[in-house]
Design a protein around this motif. Structure first.
Motif, mmCIF file in Angstrom:
data_model
loop_
_atom_site.group_PDB
_atom_site.id
_atom_site.type_symbol
_atom_site.label_atom_id
_atom_site.label_comp_id
_atom_site.label_asym_id
_atom_site.label_seq_id
_atom_site.Cartn_x
_atom_site.Cartn_y
_atom_site.Cartn_z
ATOM 1 N N SER A 22 2.940 26.355 101.805
ATOM 2 C CA SER A 22 3.662 25.344 101.029
ATOM 3 C C SER A 22 4.629 24.528 101.876
ATOM 4 O O SER A 22 5.176 23.533 101.407
ATOM 5 C CB SER A 22 4.427 26.001 99.877
ATOM 6 O OG SER A 22 5.399 26.911 100.369
ATOM 7 N N GLY A 23 4.855 24.924 103.113
ATOM 8 C CA GLY A 23 5.769 24.177 103.970
ATOM 9 C C GLY A 23 5.649 24.603 105.413
ATOM 10 O O GLY A 23 4.969 25.571 105.753
ATOM 11 N N LEU A 27 1.885 24.766 106.173
ATOM 12 C CA LEU A 27 1.404 23.518 105.574
ATOM 13 C C LEU A 27 0.630 22.696 106.596
ATOM 14 O O LEU A 27 -0.441 22.147 106.288
ATOM 15 C CB LEU A 27 2.575 22.719 105.016
ATOM 16 C CG LEU A 27 2.221 21.425 104.265
ATOM 17 C CD1 LEU A 27 3.212 21.173 103.135
ATOM 18 C CD2 LEU A 27 2.201 20.222 105.205
ATOM 19 N N ARG A 49 5.393 24.866 94.343
ATOM 20 C CA ARG A 49 5.457 24.328 95.701
ATOM 21 C C ARG A 49 4.075 24.266 96.345
ATOM 22 O O ARG A 49 3.767 23.368 97.115
ATOM 23 C CB ARG A 49 6.396 25.175 96.560
ATOM 24 C CG ARG A 49 7.863 25.076 96.174
ATOM 25 C CD ARG A 49 8.738 25.816 97.158
ATOM 26 N NE ARG A 49 8.606 25.228 98.488
ATOM 27 C CZ ARG A 49 8.813 25.898 99.625
ATOM 28 N NH1 ARG A 49 9.122 27.188 99.587
ATOM 29 N NH2 ARG A 49 8.683 25.293 100.779
ATOM 30 N N ALA A 53 2.281 20.960 97.803
ATOM 31 C CA ALA A 53 1.724 20.917 99.152
ATOM 32 C C ALA A 53 0.265 20.480 99.125
ATOM 33 O O ALA A 53 -0.179 19.708 99.980
ATOM 34 C CB ALA A 53 1.856 22.288 99.811
ATOM 35 N N ARG A 56 0.019 16.812 98.938
ATOM 36 C CA ARG A 56 0.354 16.181 100.220
ATOM 37 C C ARG A 56 -0.796 16.315 101.213
ATOM 38 O O ARG A 56 -1.050 15.419 102.011
ATOM 39 C CB ARG A 56 1.619 16.803 100.804
ATOM 40 C CG ARG A 56 2.875 16.539 99.993
ATOM 41 C CD ARG A 56 4.039 17.366 100.499
ATOM 42 N NE ARG A 56 4.353 17.073 101.899
ATOM 43 C CZ ARG A 56 5.219 17.775 102.619
ATOM 44 N NH1 ARG A 56 5.840 18.832 102.082
ATOM 45 N NH2 ARG A 56 5.473 17.439 103.870
#
Length: 322
Positions: A22-23, A27, A49, A53, A56
């Motif tokens: 998620s980051g 990610l 989240r 993601a 994105r």
């Protein structure tokens, strides 16, 4: 020739699972795989989240909830993946913690060891049946430069020592466990004649959410200076994981990291690791301990395991007595 994402082969038709996607580095790893056509399962603690993601990243993705502080959550996530898919080409064990606010997992383990090692160990064991007969399948375990400060052996007392929340030693031990696991997994896969292989990677230094924990006070100035002068952005820090996951010329057992500035940044290349990370007896002992603590047993032929080290009466994670 310097390796870059442009050299990632076409991943169309392949299914990849990335934890902590998620980051940060997770990610970017998921984004790199999806950009080359893989269907990527984002295994995240927060579904919200994870879905953000996925938007994105674009491409073909799905989200599965995975909380590595809970072995029940690991089992549920693995069951969900097995229900949805009959094969898995890539498993990237990326998620981890460093100096988190809690001191134990839901199952009573020291937080670094539980999240960074036992959770991925259990997840891999529960999903490996989807991989062992898949040509070109890979398990990539994300370690750290900090594995070099992971001193001492592994036993049940160390696994449950609650004093490791802000301990550099505790974090380093969990990352040493990552390398020992990756290498023992490769040994067992090769011995079993499996199609899957195991590799490891480390990202160097990168200012990701991992650094948002409560670092020991004496370490904070060093962290601030290191992140300012040596760190690389998550897009670059993800390259060792991406190369480990996709470079067809890499053998099982390979370990990759950044090429420059003491391994803190640069293009992904074969990396060096500590002598402790290459200890064959320690690998086997950690494997047996991990099976006992998680209740997840891999379907490999049994191996002889050297005796564990005797207890000392001192907290093996921090060195504190009692």
């Amino acid at each position: 020739m310097t390796w870059s994402p442009a050299r990632i082969p076409d991943q169309t038709g392949r299914i990849a699972l990335v934890t902590g996607a998620s980051g940060g580095i997770g990610l970017e790893t998921a984004r790199g795989l999806a950009a080359r056509g893989a269907h990527v399962v984002l295994a995240c603690r927060s579904i919200r989240r994870g879905r953000a993601a996925a938007e994105r990243i674009g491409g073909s993705t799905e989200v599965v909830r995975l909380d590595l502080t809970s072995l029940d959550s690991v089992r549920r996530a693995a069951a969900q993946v097995r229900d949805r898919h009959d094969r898995l080409d890539l498993l990237v064990n990326n998620a981890g913690v460093m100096f988190p606010p809690a001191s134990r997992t839901e199952d009573g383990f020291e937080i670094h060891f539980g999240v960074n090692h036992l959770g991925p160990f259990a997840l891999t064991g529960l999903l490996l049946g989807l991989m062992t007969e898949v040509p070109g399948s890979r398990v990539v375990t994300v370690a750290s430069l900090a594995h070099r400060v992971g001193l001492g052996g592994f036993d049940a007392d160390r696994a449950r020592c609650a004093a490791g929340r802000r301990s550099v030693r505790a974090y380093g031990r969990s990352k040493l466990a990552n390398l020992l696991f990756a290498r023992e997994l490769q040994h067992r896969l090769a011995s079993a004649g499996a199609a899957a292989v195991s590799l490891a990677a480390h990202p160097g230094l990168s200012p990701t959410g991992l650094w948002h924990g409560d670092a020991p006070a004496g370490l904070r100035p060093v962290v601030a200076a290191g992140l300012r002068w040596l760190a690389q952005p998550p897009q670059q820090a993800a390259l060792p994981s991406l190369r480990a996951a996709t470079d067809p010329d890499l053998p099982g057992g390979a370990y990759l990291g950044p090429s420059g500035l003491f391994g803190s940044r640069g293009a992904p290349v074969p990396a060096r690791s500590s002598r402790a990370s290459r200890d064959v007896a320690a690998r086997a002992r950690l494997w047996r301990l991990s099976e006992e603590l998680t209740g997840v047993r891999y379907d490999f032929p049994p191996v002889s395991v050297p005796a564990a080290e005797p207890a000392t009466g001192v907290c093996p994670v921090t060195g504190a007595r009692g």
